[in-house]
Scaffold this motif. Structure first.
Motif, PDB file in Angstrom:
ATOM      1  N   ILE A 210       0.851  -1.197   0.000  1.00 51.38           N
ATOM      2  CA  ILE A 210       0.000   0.000   0.000  1.00 51.38           C
ATOM      3  C   ILE A 210       0.882   1.241   0.000  1.00 51.38           C
ATOM      4  CG2 ILE A 210      -1.775   1.310   1.253  1.00 51.38           C
ATOM      5  CD1 ILE A 210      -2.615  -1.324   2.571  1.00 51.38           C
ATOM      6  N   GLU A 211       0.464   2.245  -0.741  1.00 51.70           N
ATOM      7  CA  GLU A 211       1.083   3.559  -0.665  1.00 51.70           C
ATOM      8  C   GLU A 211      -0.040   4.588  -0.478  1.00 51.70           C
ATOM      9  OE1 GLU A 211       4.115   6.507  -3.114  1.00 51.70           O
ATOM     10  OE2 GLU A 211       3.929   4.398  -3.699  1.00 51.70           O
ATOM     11  N   PRO A 212      -0.392   4.911   0.770  1.00 46.01           N
ATOM     12  CA  PRO A 212      -1.518   5.825   1.025  1.00 46.01           C
ATOM     13  C   PRO A 212      -1.192   7.240   0.557  1.00 46.01           C
ATOM     14  CG  PRO A 212      -0.363   5.317   3.057  1.00 46.01           C
ATOM     15  CD  PRO A 212       0.256   4.450   2.003  1.00 46.01           C
ATOM     16  N   THR A 213      -2.200   7.926   0.018  1.00 47.87           N
ATOM     17  CA  THR A 213      -1.976   9.258  -0.552  1.00 47.87           C
ATOM     18  C   THR A 213      -2.845  10.344   0.062  1.00 47.87           C
ATOM     19  OG1 THR A 213      -3.580   8.756  -2.307  1.00 47.87           O
ATOM     20  CG2 THR A 213      -1.254   8.314  -2.782  1.00 47.87           C
ATOM     21  N   VAL A 214      -3.812   9.962   0.884  1.00 44.07           N
ATOM     22  CA  VAL A 214      -4.733  10.942   1.466  1.00 44.07           C
ATOM     23  C   VAL A 214      -4.862  10.677   2.963  1.00 44.07           C
ATOM     24  CG1 VAL A 214      -7.054  11.935   1.415  1.00 44.07           C
ATOM     25  CG2 VAL A 214      -6.028  11.068  -0.705  1.00 44.07           C
ATOM     26  N   THR A 215      -4.647  11.699   3.787  1.00 45.97           N
ATOM     27  CA  THR A 215      -4.801  11.526   5.230  1.00 45.97           C
ATOM     28  C   THR A 215      -6.275  11.361   5.583  1.00 45.97           C
ATOM     29  OG1 THR A 215      -4.914  13.922   5.555  1.00 45.97           O
ATOM     30  CG2 THR A 215      -2.749  12.886   5.744  1.00 45.97           C
ATOM     31  N   GLY A 216      -6.524  10.652   6.689  1.00 40.44           N
ATOM     32  CA  GLY A 216      -7.905  10.479   7.123  1.00 40.44           C
ATOM     33  C   GLY A 216      -8.113   9.144   7.799  1.00 40.44           C
ATOM     34  N   LEU A 217      -9.370   8.871   8.151  1.00 41.98           N
ATOM     35  CA  LEU A 217      -9.760   7.623   8.795  1.00 41.98           C
ATOM     36  C   LEU A 217     -10.541   6.780   7.795  1.00 41.98           C
ATOM     37  CD1 LEU A 217     -11.026   9.099  12.186  1.00 41.98           C
ATOM     38  CD2 LEU A 217      -8.908   7.840  11.838  1.00 41.98           C
ATOM     39  N   TYR A 218     -10.183   5.489   7.722  1.00 35.90           N
ATOM     40  CA  TYR A 218     -10.814   4.598   6.761  1.00 35.90           C
ATOM     41  C   TYR A 218     -11.203   3.289   7.443  1.00 35.90           C
ATOM     42  CZ  TYR A 218      -8.529   7.953   3.739  1.00 35.90           C
ATOM     43  OH  TYR A 218      -8.107   9.120   3.164  1.00 35.90           O
ATOM     44  N   ARG A 219     -12.252   2.678   6.937  1.00 37.60           N
ATOM     45  CA  ARG A 219     -12.744   1.436   7.528  1.00 37.60           C
ATOM     46  C   ARG A 219     -11.898   0.260   7.039  1.00 37.60           C
ATOM     47  NH1 ARG A 219     -16.690  -2.626   6.189  1.00 37.60           N
ATOM     48  NH2 ARG A 219     -17.754  -3.410   8.052  1.00 37.60           N
ATOM     49  N   LEU A 220     -11.438  -0.562   7.987  1.00 33.35           N
ATOM     50  CA  LEU A 220     -10.689  -1.779   7.703  1.00 33.35           C
ATOM     51  C   LEU A 220     -11.488  -2.949   8.251  1.00 33.35           C
ATOM     52  CD1 LEU A 220      -6.877  -2.264   8.474  1.00 33.35           C
ATOM     53  CD2 LEU A 220      -8.532  -4.112   8.766  1.00 33.35           C
ATOM     54  N   SER A 221     -11.701  -3.968   7.441  1.00 30.92           N
ATOM     55  CA  SER A 221     -12.539  -5.079   7.896  1.00 30.92           C
ATOM     56  C   SER A 221     -12.025  -6.399   7.351  1.00 30.92           C
ATOM     57  CB  SER A 221     -13.990  -4.868   7.442  1.00 30.92           C
ATOM     58  OG  SER A 221     -14.063  -4.837   6.023  1.00 30.92           O
ATOM     59  N   CYS A 222     -12.523  -7.475   7.955  1.00 30.55           N
ATOM     60  CA  CYS A 222     -12.289  -8.814   7.420  1.00 30.55           C
ATOM     61  C   CYS A 222     -13.346  -9.065   6.355  1.00 30.55           C
ATOM     62  CB  CYS A 222     -12.383  -9.863   8.527  1.00 30.55           C
ATOM     63  SG  CYS A 222     -12.189 -11.571   7.916  1.00 30.55           S
ATOM     64  N   ASN A 223     -12.903  -9.497   5.182  1.00 32.84           N
ATOM     65  CA  ASN A 223     -13.829  -9.655   4.059  1.00 32.84           C
ATOM     66  C   ASN A 223     -14.020 -11.113   3.663  1.00 32.84           C
ATOM     67  OD1 ASN A 223     -15.368  -7.644   2.724  1.00 32.84           O
ATOM     68  ND2 ASN A 223     -14.406  -8.175   0.790  1.00 32.84           N
ATOM     69  N   GLU A 224     -13.720 -12.013   4.600  1.00 32.43           N
ATOM     70  CA  GLU A 224     -13.899 -13.443   4.372  1.00 32.43           C
ATOM     71  C   GLU A 224     -14.551 -14.029   5.621  1.00 32.43           C
ATOM     72  OE1 GLU A 224     -13.652 -16.325   1.589  1.00 32.43           O
ATOM     73  OE2 GLU A 224     -12.202 -14.694   1.364  1.00 32.43           O
ATOM     74  N   TYR A 225     -15.676 -14.735   5.449  1.00 32.98           N
ATOM     75  CA  TYR A 225     -16.392 -15.250   6.621  1.00 32.98           C
ATOM     76  C   TYR A 225     -15.462 -16.102   7.479  1.00 32.98           C
ATOM     77  CZ  TYR A 225     -19.819 -17.506   9.569  1.00 32.98           C
ATOM     78  OH  TYR A 225     -20.516 -17.946  10.663  1.00 32.98           O
ATOM     79  N   CYS A 226     -15.360 -15.750   8.765  1.00 36.84           N
ATOM     80  CA  CYS A 226     -14.391 -16.410   9.646  1.00 36.84           C
ATOM     81  C   CYS A 226     -15.021 -16.901  10.949  1.00 36.84           C
ATOM     82  CB  CYS A 226     -13.242 -15.449   9.953  1.00 36.84           C
ATOM     83  SG  CYS A 226     -13.746 -13.863  10.687  1.00 36.84           S
ATOM     84  N   GLY A 227     -16.348 -16.954  11.008  1.00 33.21           N
ATOM     85  CA  GLY A 227     -17.013 -17.415  12.225  1.00 33.21           C
ATOM     86  C   GLY A 227     -18.174 -16.516  12.589  1.00 33.21           C
ATOM     87  N   ASN A 228     -18.819 -16.821  13.728  1.00 32.88           N
ATOM     88  CA  ASN A 228     -20.046 -16.106  14.064  1.00 32.88           C
ATOM     89  C   ASN A 228     -19.814 -14.665  14.489  1.00 32.88           C
ATOM     90  OD1 ASN A 228     -18.916 -16.500  16.573  1.00 32.88           O
ATOM     91  ND2 ASN A 228     -20.536 -17.839  17.356  1.00 32.88           N
ATOM     92  N   GLY A 229     -18.573 -14.261  14.688  1.00 27.56           N
ATOM     93  CA  GLY A 229     -18.294 -12.862  15.000  1.00 27.56           C
ATOM     94  C   GLY A 229     -17.654 -12.120  13.836  1.00 27.56           C
ATOM     95  N   HIS A 230     -17.780 -12.682  12.639  1.00 25.66           N
ATOM     96  CA  HIS A 230     -17.117 -12.103  11.461  1.00 25.66           C
ATOM     97  C   HIS A 230     -17.506 -10.643  11.222  1.00 25.66           C
ATOM     98  CE1 HIS A 230     -15.905 -11.409   7.337  1.00 25.66           C
ATOM     99  NE2 HIS A 230     -17.160 -11.239   6.984  1.00 25.66           N
ATOM    100  N   SER A 231     -18.780 -10.319  11.354  1.00 27.53           N
ATOM    101  CA  SER A 231     -19.228  -8.958  11.051  1.00 27.53           C
ATOM    102  C   SER A 231     -18.664  -7.930  12.027  1.00 27.53           C
ATOM    103  CB  SER A 231     -20.762  -8.891  11.062  1.00 27.53           C
ATOM    104  OG  SER A 231     -21.266  -9.230  12.350  1.00 27.53           O
ATOM    105  N   LEU A 232     -18.161  -8.388  13.181  1.00 31.16           N
ATOM    106  CA  LEU A 232     -17.591  -7.479  14.173  1.00 31.16           C
ATOM    107  C   LEU A 232     -16.082  -7.321  14.013  1.00 31.16           C
ATOM    108  CD1 LEU A 232     -19.530  -8.710  17.337  1.00 31.16           C
ATOM    109  CD2 LEU A 232     -20.087  -6.774  15.854  1.00 31.16           C
ATOM    110  N   MET A 233     -15.495  -8.044  13.061  1.00 34.54           N
ATOM    111  CA  MET A 233     -14.048  -7.978  12.884  1.00 34.54           C
ATOM    112  C   MET A 233     -13.698  -6.789  11.991  1.00 34.54           C
ATOM    113  SD  MET A 233     -11.446 -11.036  11.890  1.00 34.54           S
ATOM    114  CE  MET A 233      -9.679 -10.768  11.774  1.00 34.54           C
ATOM    115  N   ARG A 234     -13.826  -5.613  12.561  1.00 32.04           N
ATOM    116  CA  ARG A 234     -13.541  -4.383  11.823  1.00 32.04           C
ATOM    117  C   ARG A 234     -12.828  -3.405  12.749  1.00 32.04           C
ATOM    118  NH1 ARG A 234     -19.431  -4.462  12.138  1.00 32.04           N
ATOM    119  NH2 ARG A 234     -20.096  -3.234  13.926  1.00 32.04           N
ATOM    120  N   THR A 235     -12.053  -2.544  12.144  1.00 29.68           N
ATOM    121  CA  THR A 235     -11.319  -1.552  12.910  1.00 29.68           C
ATOM    122  C   THR A 235     -11.075  -0.334  12.030  1.00 29.68           C
ATOM    123  OG1 THR A 235      -9.377  -1.198  14.310  1.00 29.68           O
ATOM    124  CG2 THR A 235      -9.050  -2.515  12.331  1.00 29.68           C
ATOM    125  N   THR A 236     -10.140   0.514  12.439  1.00 34.25           N
ATOM    126  CA  THR A 236      -9.875   1.760  11.731  1.00 34.25           C
ATOM    127  C   THR A 236      -8.472   1.760  11.150  1.00 34.25           C
ATOM    128  OG1 THR A 236     -11.312   2.946  13.277  1.00 34.25           O
ATOM    129  CG2 THR A 236      -9.774   4.272  11.983  1.00 34.25           C
TER     130      THR A 236
END
Length: 379
Positions: free
Chosen positions: A210-236
């Motif tokens: 990755i070579e980021p070009t714009v400052t700011g906050l962006y959503r980072l998440s798991c995009n592969e089903y990994c269990g019953n808590g998959h939808s909560l596997m997200r951060t910044t």
């Protein structure tokens, strides 16, 4: 990203749909709502209308190729379906006419055209796609390396200086290689603003550049089903203006923090993926409803949650299984942290559990101040 197309198909009001999507998408992160809405255009014929902000060096190339393929596909779809409808009408069976209409057996010019033109377009798609792919996969020589550890249902990022966070912090225009590994099952690293997705496979390393070009906050998440808590596997993912700004967010100085604050930091890194601190049961019990209460165990028996029980649960999670979270004698879903946390870390987590139950029950002095007081008392 805009909402017009989904909202046309929805029965709820546009504001209700929009708010529900934002709540479920951004909960648990510091990402602002504006990250889901790209302002500046109402023209649905350009990439800016459909996609989030372009925040990496190759995001524009990805959007360009996507829209190119989209428009080529649309033109061919309209042309083919239009001709098909025309032929269906022109050559339909008519009353009293049984013999087929006369037609030529072949047309060399048309056959060459429909073979050569699509071939040229396909070669162009391949060339542009391959060129962009190589740019995304071959890092620059000065790229720093950040270790990414994925586990149900949390992220851990380790920086070259040894600092660890559960949010990814990058520096604008500074190339970075993410060396990723999984502690359990298949995961997938995904940041839409970077147009970057990479599977994380157990038992091997995978890499993302990755070579980021714009400052700011962006959503980072798991995009592969990994269990019953998959939808909560997200951060910044936060992109900073310079290295010093990043260090202010990644360097954690234990001595300057209160014990419970250190415990909260450890919770965010190791525990937040499975344990809520807001009273909601997840893969594990909610931690704000734990300290001082009675835990009922699978197979019978109970125990008041105290320091000894917390320590045992962290070091040997299968020793006692809380009712509702597995059968008696089974292996706990929680991994042992005996190789990750020391006695001080466990003490800090205990202080955090006390804080969640009653903030007034813990000290507001830093670790350094408490150690100085203890030293003065012993003297």
């Amino acid at each position: 990203m805009n909402w017009q197309l989904p909202l046309m198909l929805a029965q709820d009001s546009p504001n209700d749909i929009k708010q529900r999507v934002m709540d479920t998408t951004l909960e648990g992160t510091r990402v602002p709502e504006t990250s889901l809405i790209r302002e500046g255009t109402s023209n649905p014929f350009v990439a800016e209308y459909w996609f989030p902000e372009q925040a990496s060096s190759f995001a524009g190339e990805v959007d360009y190729l996507f829209m190119g393929i989209f428009w080529i596909s649309l033109v061919f779809f309209v042309a083919i379906v239009g001709v098909m409808i025309y032929f269906c009408i022109k050559y339909r069976r008519k009353d009293g006419v049984i013999a087929p209409e006369p037609s030529s057996s072949h047309n060399t010019a048309i056959e060459i055209l429909w073979s050569v033109l699509p071939s040229i377009l396909l070669v162009w798609m391949f060339y542009v796609g391959a060129d962009s792919y190589f740019k995304m996969r071959i890092p620059k020589d000065n790229a720093e390396e950040i270790k990414v550890t994925a586990k149900q249902f949390n992220w851990l990022f380790t920086y070259p200086n040894g600092d660890t966070t559960n949010e990814l912090h990058l520096v604008k225009d500074k190339p970075v290689v993410l060396r990723m590994q999984s502690e359990d099952v298949l995961h997938s690293f995904y940041v839409a603003a970077f147009r970057q997705k990479q599977d994380i496979v157990p038992g091997r390393y995978t890499y993302s550049y990755i070579e980021p070009t714009v400052t700011g906050l962006y959503r980072l998440s798991c995009n592969e089903y990994c269990g019953n808590g998959h939808s909560l596997m997200r951060t910044t993912c936060e992109v900073h203006e310079d290295e010093q700004d990043r260090l202010e967010k990644t360097v954690w100085k234990k001595a300057e923090k209160t014990p419970w604050k250190n415990g909260e930091h450890l919770y965010q890194i190791h525990c937040s993926g499975c344990h809520s601190n807001k009273g909601q049961a997840g893969t594990g019990p909610a931690l704000n409803l734990t300290w001082g209460r009675t835990a009922d165990f699978a197979g019978g028996g109970n125990l008041k949650v105290d320091a000894n029980y917390v320590r045992e649960s962290i070091m040997e999670p299968s020793a006692k299984i809380v009712e509702g979270y597995g059968a008696a004698g089974s292996i706990s879903k929680m991994n042992s942290f005996s190789n990750l946390l020391n006695d001080d870390d466990i003490d800090h987590i205990i202080e955090y559990l006390k804080y969640l139950q009653d903030p007034s029950s813990v000290s507001d002095k830093s670790v350094a101040e408490l150690e100085a007081e203890a030293g003065a008392t012993s003297d």
